[in-house]
Design a protein around this motif. Structure first.
Motif, PDB file in Angstrom:
ATOM      1  N   LYS A   1      44.632  28.849  19.523  1.00  0.00           N
ATOM      2  CA  LYS A   1      43.173  28.102  19.468  1.00  0.00           C
ATOM      3  C   LYS A   1      42.196  29.383  19.375  1.00  0.00           C
ATOM      4  O   LYS A   1      42.434  30.296  20.306  1.00  0.00           O
ATOM      5  CB  LYS A   1      43.051  27.242  20.417  1.00  0.00           C
ATOM      6  CG  LYS A   1      43.741  25.967  20.629  1.00  0.00           C
ATOM      7  CD  LYS A   1      43.122  24.832  21.413  1.00  0.00           C
ATOM      8  CE  LYS A   1      44.054  23.736  21.252  1.00  0.00           C
ATOM      9  NZ  LYS A   1      45.475  23.809  22.130  1.00  0.00           N
ATOM     10  N   ALA A   2      41.247  29.375  18.830  1.00  0.00           N
ATOM     11  CA  ALA A   2      40.360  30.348  19.007  1.00  0.00           C
ATOM     12  C   ALA A   2      39.795  30.694  20.395  1.00  0.00           C
ATOM     13  O   ALA A   2      39.661  32.056  20.640  1.00  0.00           O
ATOM     14  CB  ALA A   2      38.912  30.017  18.178  1.00  0.00           C
ATOM     15  N   GLN A   3      39.697  29.638  21.107  1.00  0.00           N
ATOM     16  CA  GLN A   3      39.249  30.175  22.733  1.00  0.00           C
ATOM     17  C   GLN A   3      40.240  30.787  23.300  1.00  0.00           C
ATOM     18  O   GLN A   3      40.043  31.744  23.989  1.00  0.00           O
ATOM     19  CB  GLN A   3      38.931  28.691  23.506  1.00  0.00           C
ATOM     20  CG  GLN A   3      38.174  28.829  24.643  1.00  0.00           C
ATOM     21  CD  GLN A   3      38.168  27.819  25.594  1.00  0.00           C
ATOM     22  OE1 GLN A   3      38.231  26.536  25.053  1.00  0.00           O
ATOM     23  NE2 GLN A   3      37.680  27.973  26.794  1.00  0.00           N
TER      24      GLN A   3
ATOM     25  N   SER B   1      32.588  25.885  15.233  1.00  0.00           N
ATOM     26  CA  SER B   1      33.146  24.661  15.510  1.00  0.00           C
ATOM     27  C   SER B   1      32.584  23.668  16.242  1.00  0.00           C
ATOM     28  O   SER B   1      31.828  24.397  17.031  1.00  0.00           O
ATOM     29  CB  SER B   1      34.888  24.766  15.572  1.00  0.00           C
ATOM     30  OG  SER B   1      34.892  25.448  16.733  1.00  0.00           O
TER      31      SER B   1
ATOM     32  N   ASP C   1      40.476  29.962   9.467  1.00  0.00           N
ATOM     33  CA  ASP C   1      40.636  28.844  10.373  1.00  0.00           C
ATOM     34  C   ASP C   1      41.271  27.673   9.867  1.00  0.00           C
ATOM     35  O   ASP C   1      41.080  27.337   8.599  1.00  0.00           O
ATOM     36  CB  ASP C   1      39.377  28.633  11.230  1.00  0.00           C
ATOM     37  CG  ASP C   1      38.384  28.116  10.202  1.00  0.00           C
ATOM     38  OD1 ASP C   1      38.325  28.788   9.086  1.00  0.00           O
ATOM     39  OD2 ASP C   1      37.478  27.620  10.491  1.00  0.00           O
TER      40      ASP C   1
ATOM     41  N   SER D   1      41.507  23.905  13.621  1.00  0.00           N
ATOM     42  CA  SER D   1      40.956  24.600  15.055  1.00  0.00           C
ATOM     43  C   SER D   1      41.794  25.719  15.617  1.00  0.00           C
ATOM     44  O   SER D   1      41.538  26.064  16.653  1.00  0.00           O
ATOM     45  CB  SER D   1      40.967  23.471  16.268  1.00  0.00           C
ATOM     46  OG  SER D   1      42.160  23.133  16.483  1.00  0.00           O
TER      47      SER D   1
ATOM     48  N   GLN E   1      35.046  30.017  17.140  1.00  0.00           N
ATOM     49  CA  GLN E   1      34.794  29.241  18.281  1.00  0.00           C
ATOM     50  C   GLN E   1      33.187  28.476  18.113  1.00  0.00           C
ATOM     51  O   GLN E   1      32.982  27.445  18.437  1.00  0.00           O
ATOM     52  CB  GLN E   1      34.693  29.811  19.385  1.00  0.00           C
ATOM     53  CG  GLN E   1      35.423  29.251  20.565  1.00  0.00           C
ATOM     54  CD  GLN E   1      35.592  30.269  21.785  1.00  0.00           C
ATOM     55  OE1 GLN E   1      35.798  31.449  21.709  1.00  0.00           O
ATOM     56  NE2 GLN E   1      35.227  29.748  23.005  1.00  0.00           N
ATOM     57  N   HIS E   2      32.086  29.372  17.867  1.00  0.00           N
ATOM     58  CA  HIS E   2      31.018  29.222  17.723  1.00  0.00           C
ATOM     59  C   HIS E   2      30.498  28.186  16.244  1.00  0.00           C
ATOM     60  O   HIS E   2      29.511  27.481  16.533  1.00  0.00           O
ATOM     61  CB  HIS E   2      29.947  30.260  18.113  1.00  0.00           C
ATOM     62  CG  HIS E   2      29.949  30.762  19.414  1.00  0.00           C
ATOM     63  ND1 HIS E   2      29.394  30.039  20.411  1.00  0.00           N
ATOM     64  CD2 HIS E   2      30.490  31.923  19.760  1.00  0.00           C
ATOM     65  CE1 HIS E   2      29.902  30.908  21.584  1.00  0.00           C
ATOM     66  NE2 HIS E   2      30.485  31.925  21.111  1.00  0.00           N
TER      67      HIS E   2
END
Lengths: 139, 416
Positions: free
Chosen positions: A92-94, A139, A61, A64, A136-137
């Motif tokens: 982005k991770a999301q 950050s 990562d 972000s 995601q979790h």
């Protein structure tokens, strides 16, 4: 560019190919030119074992977003990895976790991502999404 | 009953006519006329076999062995006729020795469990080889785990032959069973099973022959071989999927406990005690694959009608022609160069993964198999991830070989 813009770009590029062999020549080139994974990451921890071919995947990562590098012992598998990395790496991770990878179907490579093919690619895509969820979790 | 005298006159082998019997050969794959070179995995079916399946369901369908009505009797006759044709095909002494199974794998599992549970104890040795299919490895490993028996492996030489000197040393008074592949599905090697059986029998050790590949290519005579068990699959001998054969000597089948319990396999059932049916029904619990046995009989008759020497000569010609053609390609490496080979060629292209070669051939309309062919220990022996395998059946021709060679050449250029 966001994920879907890159997917659409790839679909446009593949529209130019007249036949299967041209398409595969391009995929093989992509495979040969894929930047190599750090050799120290080509270990059991990063290995996704398929019945036909094997895949190594590493995720980092960075601001972000997630950067992927990967490798495979089969060059066609590697070419498809190059496309997947082009679409997902640096996103982005999301977005990675939520995206639907429709370009594979559209450019006629679905068979390589069929669970019965067992070339490591299906598990690789799953793994990429798992990393995204985990980051995601975090950050 | 000896049916050899009633057999249809031999049909001369004429490749164009043979091909016409197999409608699927005329379809396209990826926009190209299909070249099917994966008959070692499953053979195509002649029209007569498909007709037999349809005919069965249109005219004969009823459950077997129990009905008092005419239709059930006719279905039973057709089913048992499949058994008789099979008996003749492998030259078994009696139909009591011919059991219907789901395929080779089930046959081996049946013997491993039924023979094993009865006769194999801790410390006993079971001998297999380094070129076995997983289905002739795993059932014995399971038995070894259950009983404490030990699995011993006859090594394979660089050329892909059994190391017979090693076999002589591995076969000892501790050996209780030998289970060996007749023709390697990966290498094409034809193993000296007669010699293995004779040597094992000298020590009173029974032998199972895995005939999954050989039943398609060789004339099988279980009595001449003196095999204790011989297993094969219907779908590899031009019959339907889902049916297979286990031949077993009557003395073993009588001595072994049944495999599964249920209908068909019983004589009487009370809650206190069940007595088992006679051979071969003792091992055939439940409603059998009736359309399968009927169509398998038709498939075997189809093979028997054609001049067998001519089929073998044709397949050997394809093997030689393909080996010569492929060996012209730079960077090709054959895996399995035994002196006696069936029409199976495994190869690798230097610098190319089998998956890549197979994928490109597929797009050129050529069906080959890639990977470890369910023989992972053999791949480990050669230190390779897998091979590309082309296998030829009686319906392939030299044009198929030409297409293969051109396809591999093209793949080699693209992948280099």
């Amino acid at each position: 560019m966001d994920i879907n813009q890159i997917q659409d770009e790839i679909i446009d590029e593949f529209a130019f190919f007249e036949d299967w062999m041209e398409k595969y020549e391009y995929i093989i080139d992509l495979g040969k030119n894929l930047p190599l994974i750090d050799p120290s990451k080509k270990d059991e921890d990063h290995l996704i074992k398929g019945c036909q071919s094997q895949v190594w995947l590493e995720a980092k990562d960075q601001d972000s977003t997630i950067q992927f590098t990967a490798d495979s012992d089969a060059v066609i598998t590697k070419g498809i990895i190059a496309l997947l990395i082009r679409v997902l790496s640096g996103q982005k991770a999301q977005d990675i976790a939520e995206t639907e990878l429709y370009f594979i179907d559209k450019i006629g490579l679905r068979e390589h991502l069929s669970p019965t093919r067992s070339n490591g690619l299906v598990s690789m895509v799953k793994q990429m999404k798992m990393y995204a969820l985990a980051f995601q979790h975090k950050s | 009953m000896d049916t050899t005298t009633e057999r249809t006159p031999i049909r001369p082998f004429e490749i164009t006519e043979i091909r016409r019997d197999f409608p699927i050969l005329f379809r396209e794959m990826n926009g190209k006329p299909m070249v099917f070179l994966d008959s070692a995995a499953s053979s195509q079916k002649p029209r007569v076999v498909m007709d037999a399946l349809v005919h069965y369901y249109e005219h004969l369908n009823a459950n077997v062995h129990r009905g008092v009505y005419k239709l059930s009797q006719e279905a039973t006759d057709a089913h048992e006729r499949g058994r008789e044709v099979t008996r003749d095909f492998i030259n078994a002494a009696s139909t009591k020795e011919v059991l219907f199974t789901r395929g080779t794998t089930e046959g081996i599992n049946l013997v491993a469990q039924c023979y094993g549970r009865q006769f194999i104890k801790a410390g006993d040795e079971i001998l297999i080889s380094g070129m076995e299919h997983h289905s002739n490895i795993v059932p014995w490993q399971m038995l070894a785990e259950q009983t404490g028996a030990v699995l011993k492996v006859i090594p394979v030489t660089e050329r892909g032959e059994l190391d017979m000197e090693a076999f002589d040393k591995l076969l000892t008074e501790r050996t209780r069973f030998v289970s060996i592949v007749h023709i390697s599905n990966t290498l094409g090697t034809i193993n000296p099973v007669k010699e293995i059986i004779d040597k094992a029998h000298a020590l009173d050790v029974p032998v199972l022959v895995d005939g999954a590949q050989s039943a398609q290519h060789l004339a099988i005579d279980v009595q001449a071989l003196d095999a204790d068990f011989f297993v094969f699959s219907g779908h590899k001998v031009f019959g339907p999927t889902g049916i297979g054969i286990l031949y077993g000597k009557e003395k073993w089948l009588e001595a072994m406990p049944p495999y599964q319990g249920g209908g068909e396999m019983i004589k009487t059932v009370t809650f206190e005690k069940t007595t088992y049916n006679e051979l071969p029904f003792k091992y055939e619990a439940g409603t059998p694959d009736i359309s399968g046995s009927v169509a398998l009989g038709v498939a075997l008759e189809y093979m028997q009608e054609i001049d067998h020497d001519a089929i073998q000569a044709h397949e050997q010609d394809l093997l030689q022609y393909a080996t010569e053609g492929l060996s012209q390609i730079e960077g090709i490496r054959f895996v399995g160069e035994a002196a006696r080979k069936a029409s199976v060629i495994s190869f690798l292209l230097e610098g190319a993964h089998p998956y890549d070669v197979g994928t490109l051939l597929d797009k050129l309309g050529i069906a080959v198999r890639t990977g470890h062919h369910c023989t992972q220990p053999l791949m480990d022996h050669y230190g390779i991830p897998g091979t590309v395998r082309a296998s030829f059946a009686l319906y392939n021709n030299r044009e198929d070989v030409d297409r293969l060679v051109a396809g591999v050449e093209r793949a080699a250029r693209m992948l280099r």
